[in-house]
Design an enzyme around this catalytic site. Sequence first.
Site, mmCIF file in Angstrom:
data_model
loop_
_atom_site.group_PDB
_atom_site.id
_atom_site.type_symbol
_atom_site.label_atom_id
_atom_site.label_comp_id
_atom_site.label_asym_id
_atom_site.label_seq_id
_atom_site.Cartn_x
_atom_site.Cartn_y
_atom_site.Cartn_z
ATOM 1 N N ASP A 15 25.967 26.231 -18.947
ATOM 2 C CA ASP A 15 25.211 26.660 -20.117
ATOM 3 C C ASP A 15 25.840 27.937 -20.639
ATOM 4 O O ASP A 15 26.562 28.607 -19.907
ATOM 5 C CB ASP A 15 23.799 27.065 -19.692
ATOM 6 C CG ASP A 15 22.908 25.883 -19.468
ATOM 7 O OD1 ASP A 15 23.245 24.807 -19.961
ATOM 8 O OD2 ASP A 15 21.882 26.075 -18.794
ATOM 9 N N ASP B 296 18.764 24.296 -17.017
ATOM 10 C CA ASP B 296 17.532 25.029 -16.749
ATOM 11 C C ASP B 296 16.289 24.369 -17.335
ATOM 12 O O ASP B 296 15.184 24.673 -16.926
ATOM 13 C CB ASP B 296 17.648 26.490 -17.204
ATOM 14 C CG ASP B 296 18.317 26.620 -18.562
ATOM 15 O OD1 ASP B 296 18.328 25.615 -19.299
ATOM 16 O OD2 ASP B 296 18.826 27.701 -18.878
ATOM 17 N N ASP C 61 16.914 18.622 -18.278
ATOM 18 C CA ASP C 61 18.211 18.727 -17.617
ATOM 19 C C ASP C 61 18.220 18.049 -16.246
ATOM 20 O O ASP C 61 19.279 17.813 -15.679
ATOM 21 C CB ASP C 61 18.607 20.200 -17.428
ATOM 22 C CG ASP C 61 19.014 20.846 -18.738
ATOM 23 O OD1 ASP C 61 19.392 20.091 -19.655
ATOM 24 O OD2 ASP C 61 18.947 22.073 -18.847
#
Length: 897
Positions: A320, A629, A633
């Site tokens: 990310d 997160d 996901d």
Amino acid sequence: MAVDEVVALLQTDSVRGLDQDEVERRLRRFGPNVLTAKKGRPAWLRFLLQFHQPLIYILIVSGLITAGLREWVDSGVIFGVVLANAIAGFIQESRAENALAALARTMVSHTLVRRSGEKREVASANLVVGDIVLLQAGDKVPADLRLVRARELQVDESALTGESVPVAKSVDPVPEDTMLAERIDMVYGSSMVTHGQGTGVVVATGGDTEVGRISELIFSAEDLETPLTRKIARFSRVLLYAILILAAVTVVVGLLRGKPLLDMFMAAVALAVGAIPEGLPAAVTITLAIGVSRMARRRAIIRKLPAVETLGSVTVICSDKTGTLTENQMTVQAIVAGSEHYEVSGSGYAPFGRIVRMDGREDDGSRALAECLRAGLLCNDSELVEKDGQWQVQGDPTEGALLVVAVKAGLDRAEQQARFPRLDVIPFESRYQYMATLHADERNGHRLVYVKGAVERIIERCDQALDGSGRLVAIDRERILGDVDHLAARGMRVLAFARLEMAPETERISHDDLASGLVFLGLQGMIDPPRAEAVTAVRICQEAGIKVKMITGDHPATAAAIAEQIGLVHRRDAALPVVTGEDLATCSDGELQRTVEQANVFARATPEQKIRLVQALQARGHVVAMTGDGVNDAPALKQADIGVAMGRAGTDVAREAADMVLTDDNFSSIEAAIEEGRGVFDNLTKFIVWTLPTNLGEGLVILVAIFLGTTLPILPVQILWINMTTAGFLGLMLAFEPKEPGIMQRRPRDPETPILTSELIIRVLLVGTLLLIGAFGLFRWELAGGASLDEARTVAVNVFVIMELFYLFNCRSLDRSVFQLGMFSNLWVLGGVCAMVVLQAVYTYVPLMNELFQTSSIGLFSWIRIGLAGLLCYAVVEMEKKYRRRIRARKKEKEGR
Ligand code: ATP
């Protein structure tokens, strides 16, 4: 029961919650909200299972045979070893399990509650009956709750009901005899909120919850099996057959040579116990456990043991952006409203600074600017708090930045909230990329929706814009997108703001209400600086042959700018464009596999697309670590070879799905864990390369003696002595070997390659043969010199131990010499060597040992010969290593040319 009834019964208040005094009273009376873990298998069964290994069967049979032959000492020692092995295995396993469980416990889960009228985050263990709990997508439900409010609330109750499709919840009471799976007005502890928001009152905690009653199902022991332990189990089975065949051959050959059957049985037993690497399984578990604790020290908590091994093979990290590669410290620096551009001064969350126009002049009352700032202030769930002179944000940093800039402009939150009380909210979700709040306008009785979110999502719903003087004008999308590109190219995250007037009686809003007709208010651009450590960590990964890919929900230009600052892409690499979610949606699987190999930055990607990216990478043969997160996901984290969740910012759902959790949310901790993973694998290989020659050498000594028709140079009990003491005092010390320099300059290890490469197999054969020559040769030498059989055997045993001791120094590195590593860089090895020398002295000179193991004192010259054999072994292996190094260097040179 109806909500009011429940609330009254539990003596609480659905709006204010309980007071702190009352919480403490209830906590004292009913205890904390924790499940007492019920053990999976009982201890006695786990202990018995230690004997359930093919190689242990051989030992047990050997023990029985020797008992049948009335060789009581042998039989006793063999059973002693079997028992010691089981005890060691049992203790090791329990310790590894406890360590994993303890690490899991360090990840305290938190819950948002309303107490004394305030929103607070508390440890879930401190919840009591009557607490008012606030739930949102991604949360794990902390206790059993009766819902008081539910907004599009969906809950995955598979932990309880086995049903994996999320269940929609509401507050309406259900008949008394409704089955658990259909009680839609309740949510139960350990289920996961997959969608929406809700509020509930706690009706049961800890062991009284539904899950508390079945907790033994959920707390089954962690799996300690890893790819490596499975490989070793397979190897053991092969070894079992080999040993059985060789033992049979031994007996037959011996009988043909006219030896007594009894002796041949003893020889077969010696062969069997010699060829079994007894210490191997324990050494593997210990090395992995040491890896787990080393990783924990570097802020990576391992949830599943196989991850320790897999980490060393990772070839791609998909990360990310926000919070992992960047600081997640947002500061609004630019605003565009009513066609005017503004710059904002001040840094961090301290609400001090000025908003000035580009020409340096103060704002002169732009209505668009004021509305844009108000939208950011009201369409917001975060809090700005001052603690010891430090300004902090509780909640989403993106929203925190919007509060700060609004305060800089002089807006007062309490005042604004009183004037525009909030009636309803559509929470932010990555899938929709916007958030909206419905407010009453107390002055003129209107209803007003403020919306904020990703620019593309907002402007497609707008057809007008507000200008500086408060008039509505047609929206100029081209210009807005141009402004966005401009801000994003500076690495800023850009949010768009809009509003919509609603009919005065509106109480609720839905996504459909906001499909069109919005009035565009402006843009706010905020910087989120890259983490300094991430820049270094990315470079280290690249040197280590690990590709780093950024997958973000943010704008492509923002993603590109941050990627460049972090060193993921370089401006000259025009061939590596940013791939957007839209591009991905139209890609075929084949095209995706090519794209995913080339591109390093993926923007506006949805969680669902993450899974496709992982699959495409895996189809190309990559071992993928993926961070995540959000609620959505979890499937991608499960699909990845190493799913990485965030300990601070991530949701409970992501953490439960992950193999590893980062306690500091920092990309560099992934790199650290990979480094440790490589170290663990190195140490395992070193142990295996060290231990196998002994078994080979012992087996060969017995076979050769049988074939030559001479007496056995070593007896079964003596072999067991060698194997058990050297594994514990010498071999195991390799588990503490520090990582070798340059560990992150190698390519990742291909998980398909066997642990022992052909090079290492040759080394094992070489050392095994040296042990044979050394032990057999010196045994004959002693006999020829007139020594007794006991003395000659004592020499043979000491040859094995001392050669292994020297070989241990060879094994501290697979290709460097110990002098390159530093003699004192692993003090455990030196300590083990000293202990081993003392033990051998005891073995050779203490009368009790002489009796038990049929040993005898030996003289100085015998020791000198034994020492020379050890030194020779060390020198030969070092020469072999040097030869390999030279070949490798030559190969590299050729490739370079
Ligand atoms: P990642 O953490 O995966 O790198 P991200 O955090 O940038 O990505 P998301 O949180 O999915 O990704 O955000 C996607 C977009 O949604 C952002 O670029 C922003 O425009 C918008 N957004 C983010 N947070 C909020 C919020 N609280 N309210 C409204 N819009 C938001």
